[in-house]
Motif scaffolding. Structure first.
Motif, PDB file in Angstrom:
ATOM      1  N   ARG A 185       0.858  -1.186   0.000  1.00  7.49           N
ATOM      2  CA  ARG A 185       0.000   0.000   0.000  1.00  7.49           C
ATOM      3  C   ARG A 185       0.891   1.232   0.000  1.00  7.49           C
ATOM      4  O   ARG A 185       2.044   1.176   0.410  1.00  7.49           O
ATOM      5  N   GLU A 186       0.322   2.336  -0.454  1.00  2.19           N
ATOM      6  CA  GLU A 186       1.071   3.590  -0.491  1.00  2.19           C
ATOM      7  C   GLU A 186       0.268   4.679   0.195  1.00  2.19           C
ATOM      8  O   GLU A 186      -0.936   4.818  -0.032  1.00  2.19           O
ATOM      9  N   THR A 187       0.942   5.422   1.056  1.00  2.00           N
ATOM     10  CA  THR A 187       0.351   6.612   1.655  1.00  2.00           C
ATOM     11  C   THR A 187       1.172   7.802   1.164  1.00  2.00           C
ATOM     12  O   THR A 187       2.144   7.643   0.427  1.00  2.00           O
ATOM     13  N   ASP A 188       0.807   8.993   1.600  1.00  5.34           N
ATOM     14  CA  ASP A 188       1.576  10.176   1.206  1.00  5.34           C
ATOM     15  C   ASP A 188       2.985  10.149   1.789  1.00  5.34           C
ATOM     16  O   ASP A 188       3.915  10.692   1.205  1.00  5.34           O
ATOM     17  N   GLN A 189       3.136   9.489   2.958  1.00  3.55           N
ATOM     18  CA  GLN A 189       4.430   9.496   3.646  1.00  3.55           C
ATOM     19  C   GLN A 189       5.262   8.238   3.438  1.00  3.55           C
ATOM     20  O   GLN A 189       6.474   8.265   3.635  1.00  3.55           O
ATOM     21  N   ALA A 190       4.635   7.093   3.094  1.00  7.64           N
ATOM     22  CA  ALA A 190       5.401   5.836   3.088  1.00  7.64           C
ATOM     23  C   ALA A 190       4.758   4.777   2.203  1.00  7.64           C
ATOM     24  O   ALA A 190       3.600   4.893   1.806  1.00  7.64           O
ATOM     25  N   TYR A 191       5.551   3.730   1.952  1.00  9.99           N
ATOM     26  CA  TYR A 191       5.060   2.490   1.356  1.00  9.99           C
ATOM     27  C   TYR A 191       4.905   1.494   2.502  1.00  9.99           C
ATOM     28  O   TYR A 191       5.777   1.394   3.368  1.00  9.99           O
ATOM     29  N   LEU A 192       3.811   0.767   2.511  1.00  9.85           N
ATOM     30  CA  LEU A 192       3.551  -0.219   3.558  1.00  9.85           C
ATOM     31  C   LEU A 192       3.484  -1.598   2.909  1.00  9.85           C
ATOM     32  O   LEU A 192       2.695  -1.825   1.995  1.00  9.85           O
ATOM     33  N   VAL A 193       4.342  -2.507   3.380  1.00  9.12           N
ATOM     34  CA  VAL A 193       4.414  -3.862   2.834  1.00  9.12           C
ATOM     35  C   VAL A 193       4.040  -4.845   3.929  1.00  9.12           C
ATOM     36  O   VAL A 193       4.555  -4.759   5.046  1.00  9.12           O
ATOM     37  N   GLU A 194       3.130  -5.760   3.616  1.00  6.46           N
ATOM     38  CA  GLU A 194       2.795  -6.856   4.521  1.00  6.46           C
ATOM     39  C   GLU A 194       3.066  -8.152   3.775  1.00  6.46           C
ATOM     40  O   GLU A 194       2.428  -8.433   2.759  1.00  6.46           O
ATOM     41  N   ALA A 195       4.029  -8.936   4.268  1.00 10.40           N
ATOM     42  CA  ALA A 195       4.443 -10.176   3.620  1.00 10.40           C
ATOM     43  C   ALA A 195       4.043 -11.360   4.484  1.00 10.40           C
ATOM     44  O   ALA A 195       4.249 -11.348   5.691  1.00 10.40           O
ATOM     45  N   LEU A 198       6.432  -3.992   6.930  1.00 15.06           N
ATOM     46  CA  LEU A 198       7.491  -3.024   6.664  1.00 15.06           C
ATOM     47  C   LEU A 198       6.869  -1.664   6.420  1.00 15.06           C
ATOM     48  O   LEU A 198       5.860  -1.550   5.705  1.00 15.06           O
ATOM     49  N   GLU A 199       7.476  -0.652   6.999  1.00 13.11           N
ATOM     50  CA  GLU A 199       7.109   0.720   6.697  1.00 13.11           C
ATOM     51  C   GLU A 199       8.330   1.367   6.068  1.00 13.11           C
ATOM     52  O   GLU A 199       9.396   1.446   6.703  1.00 13.11           O
ATOM     53  N   ILE A 200       8.178   1.794   4.826  1.00  7.79           N
ATOM     54  CA  ILE A 200       9.292   2.357   4.065  1.00  7.79           C
ATOM     55  C   ILE A 200       8.968   3.817   3.788  1.00  7.79           C
ATOM     56  O   ILE A 200       8.162   4.131   2.893  1.00  7.79           O
ATOM     57  N   PRO A 201       9.560   4.744   4.565  1.00  6.63           N
ATOM     58  CA  PRO A 201       9.218   6.158   4.397  1.00  6.63           C
ATOM     59  C   PRO A 201       9.722   6.716   3.066  1.00  6.63           C
ATOM     60  O   PRO A 201      10.818   6.377   2.604  1.00  6.63           O
ATOM     61  N   LYS A 202       8.904   7.555   2.469  1.00  7.77           N
ATOM     62  CA  LYS A 202       9.284   8.213   1.218  1.00  7.77           C
ATOM     63  C   LYS A 202      10.258   9.344   1.505  1.00  7.77           C
ATOM     64  O   LYS A 202      10.284   9.893   2.610  1.00  7.77           O
ATOM     65  N   SER A 203      11.040   9.687   0.508  1.00 11.20           N
ATOM     66  CA  SER A 203      11.980  10.787   0.624  1.00 11.20           C
ATOM     67  C   SER A 203      11.207  12.085   0.812  1.00 11.20           C
ATOM     68  O   SER A 203      10.138  12.279   0.235  1.00 11.20           O
TER      69      SER A 203
END
Length: 148
Positions: A46-56, A129-134
């Protein structure tokens, strides 16, 4: 079985027979060990304005069996499961010995992220996983000048 018209044999052309033979070769179980050497796992992104969220989905894995690496621009999740079960009787004779090995790997293309801010958690077989955007601006508006 019989066709709809009584006693009529189904005729196949040479190409149909060749295609069926080719498919039969690759459907055989003897290829199964080669197909499962490295297996993938299911993931929701999933994508939010601040980050990508991955659930594996990684059921049965401990956090020590999971590696997460980022080498620009790929995020790699690798999970290795190595299990051995032994059963012995009173005379220490092996009654049953089973081994199971599995390696699961997924690579995700991600760019313009804050590498230092990546967070991971494992709960009930789900790796989150929470992967913050630049924080830098992805878009820049270009002004158009009058042409002369």
């Amino acid at each position: 079985m019989f066709e709809m018209v009584p006693f009529k044999k189904r005729k196949e052309d040479a190409f149909s027979q060749l295609a069926r033979s080719f498919n039969d070769i690759f459907d055989d179980e003897w290829l199964t060990p080669f197909r499962t050497l490295t297996t993938s796992f299911k993931a929701d992104i999933r994508e939010t304005d601040q980050a990508y969220l991955v659930e594996a989905e990684l059921p049965g894995f401990k956090k020590e069996e999971i590696e997460i690496d980022y080498a620009h621009p790929y995020l790699t999740i690798k999970a290795v499961h190595n299990e051995e079960a032994n059963e012995e009787n009173d005379g220490h004779q092996v009654i049953r010995r089973e081994r199971r090995y599995g390696e699961y790997v997924r690579r995700f293309y991600v760019q313009d992220i804050e590498e230092e801010g990546i967070r991971a958690a494992l709960k009930d077989g789900i790796l989150s996983l929470e992967i913050p955007k630049s924080k830098r601006a992805d878009r820049k508006r270009i002004e158009i000048r009058d042409g002369k």
